[in-house]
Design a protein around this motif. Structure first.
Motif, PDB file in Angstrom:
ATOM      1  N   ARG A 192       0.770  -1.204   0.084  1.00 48.47           N
ATOM      2  CA  ARG A 192      -0.043  -0.061   0.134  1.00 48.47           C
ATOM      3  C   ARG A 192       0.870   1.366  -0.064  1.00 48.47           C
ATOM      4  O   ARG A 192       0.332   2.418  -0.611  1.00 48.47           O
ATOM      5  CB  ARG A 192      -0.873  -0.056   1.315  1.00 48.47           C
ATOM      6  CG  ARG A 192      -1.775  -1.382   1.031  1.00 48.47           C
ATOM      7  CD  ARG A 192      -2.800  -1.038   2.406  1.00 48.47           C
ATOM      8  NE  ARG A 192      -3.932  -2.131   2.287  1.00 48.47           N
ATOM      9  CZ  ARG A 192      -4.754  -2.237   3.325  1.00 48.47           C
ATOM     10  NH1 ARG A 192      -4.741  -1.324   4.478  1.00 48.47           N
ATOM     11  NH2 ARG A 192      -5.706  -3.248   3.279  1.00 48.47           N
ATOM     12  N   GLY A 193       2.048   0.932   0.304  1.00 46.92           N
ATOM     13  CA  GLY A 193       2.894   2.291   0.450  1.00 46.92           C
ATOM     14  C   GLY A 193       4.165   2.092   1.470  1.00 46.92           C
ATOM     15  O   GLY A 193       4.401   1.110   1.983  1.00 46.92           O
ATOM     16  N   THR A 194       4.728   3.208   1.743  1.00 48.61           N
ATOM     17  CA  THR A 194       5.886   3.376   2.585  1.00 48.61           C
ATOM     18  C   THR A 194       5.743   4.323   3.665  1.00 48.61           C
ATOM     19  O   THR A 194       5.220   5.403   3.581  1.00 48.61           O
ATOM     20  CB  THR A 194       7.318   3.605   1.991  1.00 48.61           C
ATOM     21  OG1 THR A 194       7.142   4.754   1.403  1.00 48.61           O
ATOM     22  CG2 THR A 194       7.353   2.307   0.880  1.00 48.61           C
ATOM     23  N   VAL A 195       6.255   4.107   4.882  1.00 47.89           N
ATOM     24  CA  VAL A 195       6.330   5.102   5.944  1.00 47.89           C
ATOM     25  C   VAL A 195       7.892   5.106   6.724  1.00 47.89           C
ATOM     26  O   VAL A 195       8.345   4.244   6.941  1.00 47.89           O
ATOM     27  CB  VAL A 195       5.442   4.583   7.084  1.00 47.89           C
ATOM     28  CG1 VAL A 195       5.564   5.620   8.116  1.00 47.89           C
ATOM     29  CG2 VAL A 195       4.012   4.592   6.508  1.00 47.89           C
ATOM     30  N   SER A 196       8.505   6.345   6.553  1.00 42.71           N
ATOM     31  CA  SER A 196       9.669   6.545   7.060  1.00 42.71           C
ATOM     32  C   SER A 196       9.546   7.553   8.194  1.00 42.71           C
ATOM     33  O   SER A 196       8.763   8.708   8.160  1.00 42.71           O
ATOM     34  CB  SER A 196      10.681   7.226   5.865  1.00 42.71           C
ATOM     35  OG  SER A 196      10.699   6.209   4.700  1.00 42.71           O
ATOM     36  N   HIS A 197      10.433   7.446   9.234  1.00 49.70           N
ATOM     37  CA  HIS A 197      10.745   8.270  10.426  1.00 49.70           C
ATOM     38  C   HIS A 197      11.917   8.407  10.767  1.00 49.70           C
ATOM     39  O   HIS A 197      12.785   7.343  10.874  1.00 49.70           O
ATOM     40  CB  HIS A 197       9.765   7.741  11.602  1.00 49.70           C
ATOM     41  CG  HIS A 197       9.839   8.670  12.738  1.00 49.70           C
ATOM     42  ND1 HIS A 197       9.330   9.783  12.988  1.00 49.70           N
ATOM     43  CD2 HIS A 197      10.415   8.479  13.752  1.00 49.70           C
ATOM     44  CE1 HIS A 197       9.554  10.379  13.950  1.00 49.70           C
ATOM     45  NE2 HIS A 197      10.249   9.383  14.699  1.00 49.70           N
ATOM     46  N   ILE A 198      12.302   9.650  10.833  1.00 48.66           N
ATOM     47  CA  ILE A 198      13.845  10.003  11.251  1.00 48.66           C
ATOM     48  C   ILE A 198      13.952  11.057  12.645  1.00 48.66           C
ATOM     49  O   ILE A 198      13.139  11.563  12.414  1.00 48.66           O
ATOM     50  CB  ILE A 198      14.656  10.632  10.299  1.00 48.66           C
ATOM     51  CG1 ILE A 198      14.687   9.490   9.045  1.00 48.66           C
ATOM     52  CG2 ILE A 198      16.123  10.885  10.584  1.00 48.66           C
ATOM     53  CD1 ILE A 198      15.570  10.235   7.744  1.00 48.66           C
ATOM     54  N   ALA A 199      14.599  10.454  13.779  1.00 49.55           N
ATOM     55  CA  ALA A 199      14.478  11.273  14.608  1.00 49.55           C
ATOM     56  C   ALA A 199      15.676  11.437  15.384  1.00 49.55           C
ATOM     57  O   ALA A 199      16.637  10.567  15.592  1.00 49.55           O
ATOM     58  CB  ALA A 199      13.766  10.515  15.975  1.00 49.55           C
ATOM     59  N   THR A 200      16.325  13.007  15.272  1.00 52.72           N
ATOM     60  CA  THR A 200      17.564  13.222  15.776  1.00 52.72           C
ATOM     61  C   THR A 200      17.273  14.335  16.982  1.00 52.72           C
ATOM     62  O   THR A 200      16.360  15.013  16.865  1.00 52.72           O
ATOM     63  CB  THR A 200      18.358  13.727  14.588  1.00 52.72           C
ATOM     64  OG1 THR A 200      17.956  14.812  14.118  1.00 52.72           O
ATOM     65  CG2 THR A 200      18.535  12.477  13.725  1.00 52.72           C
TER      66      THR A 200
END
Length: 337
Positions: free
Chosen positions: A242-250
């Motif tokens: 269905r799709g992609t989910v990306s998460h970056i936390a700094t």
């Protein structure tokens, strides 16, 4: 052992001309040695002594006992209806063997090490020990077990109809591996970190741990999930049909991104402000928010909208460019509004 019996009887009766077994004879001396033989209803006892060594033989209804002793070593053999026992001893080592209806037991001992072997209807057990290490092996109808131990480490392996288990241990770390019809499990542990991996028909799971951080990955027919965690921040990613989910936390902020067949959504948050962006087949929406104010930008097939908010007030600009033939007229329209 047949040779022992042959030596005792052949030398005693044929070479040295002993009387029949039914008679008793005292010691007979010849230039080659002495021969003694005693025969009773209970059995016979023969003994030969030469400069090279001695040979003794005892025969009774319960069994036979043979013994040979020379300068090179000794050989003993006992045979009964229950089984046989053999023993050989030389300056180089000893060999023992026991055979019964229940199984056999063998033992070899030398200056280089020892070897033990047991065989029964239930299975076999083998063990070898040397200054370099030990090797053990067990075999049964249920499976096999092997173990090797050396100063460098140990290796173990188990095999059954349900699967196999392997384990290696060294000063550098350990390695474990399990294989079954349902899948496999692997694990590696070293001073630098650990690595784990699980594989089944449903998918795979991988995990890496080091002093710098961790990495995880899950893969199934429905999609994949990845996660990286370090001292600098974390990164997550999910991918499905269905799709992609990306998460970056700094420490500096976060970044989120979602992509599907309907469109994409992006969001960036930092101490200075936030940036959002949405893109679909119907158009795009952008939004920037800072302590100085906000800026939004909307683009659709009907036109563009740029509402701007500042501490002093709000100015709204609409540009329906499709109604005008030139771009200059679009700009003039936006200025009037």
């Amino acid at each position: 052992m047949a040779r022992v019996k042959a030596l005792s009887e052949k030398h005693a009766s044929q070479i040295l001309h002993l009387p029949p077994r039914s008679e008793s004879q005292g010691p007979v001396a010849t230039p080659r040695g002495t021969v003694s033989s005693i025969s009773t209803p209970r059995g016979t006892v023969s003994h030969i002594a030469t400069p090279r060594g001695t040979v003794s033989y005892i025969a009774t209804p319960r069994g036979t006992v043979s013994h040979i002793a020379t300068l090179r070593g000794t050989v003993s053999h006992v045979a009964t209806p229950r089984g046989t026992v053999s023993h050989v001893a030389t300056p180089r080592g000893t060999v023992s063997h026991i055979a019964t209806l229940r199984g056999t037991v063998s033992h070899i001992a030398t200056l280089r090490g020892t070897v033990n072997h047991i065989a029964t209807p239930r299975g076999t057990v083998s063990h070898v020990a040397t200054p370099r290490g030990t090797v053990s092996h067990i075999t049964t109808p249920r499976g096999t077990v092997s173990h090797i131990a050396t100063p460098r480490g140990t290796v173990s392996h188990i095999t059954t109809p349900r699967g196999t288990v392997s384990h290696i241990t060294t000063p550098r770390g350990t390695v474990s591996h399990i294989t079954t019809p349902r899948g496999t499990v692997s694990h590696i542990a070293t001073p630098r970190g650990t690595v784990s991996h699980i594989a089944t028909p449903r998918g795979t799971v991988s995990h890496i741990t080091t002093p710098r951080g961790t990495v995880s990955h899950v893969a199934t027919p429905r999609g994949t999930v990845s996660h990286i965690a370090t001292l600098r921040g974390t990164v997550s990613h999910v991918a499905t049909p269905r799709g992609t989910v990306s998460h970056i936390a700094t420490p500096r902020g976060t970044v989120n991104h979602i992509a599907t067949l309907r469109g994409t959504v992006s969001h960036i948050a930092t101490p200075r402000g936030t940036v959002s962006h949405i893109a679909t087949p119907r158009g795009t929406v952008s939004h920037i928010a800072t302590p100085r104010g906000t800026v939004s930008h909307i683009v659709t097939p009907r036109g563009t909208v740029i509402p701007t908010a500042t501490p002093s007030g709000m100015m709204k600009s609409v540009m329906p460019c499709r109604e005008y033939s030139s771009s200059s007229m679009c700009e003039n329209m936006s200025l009037r509004n």
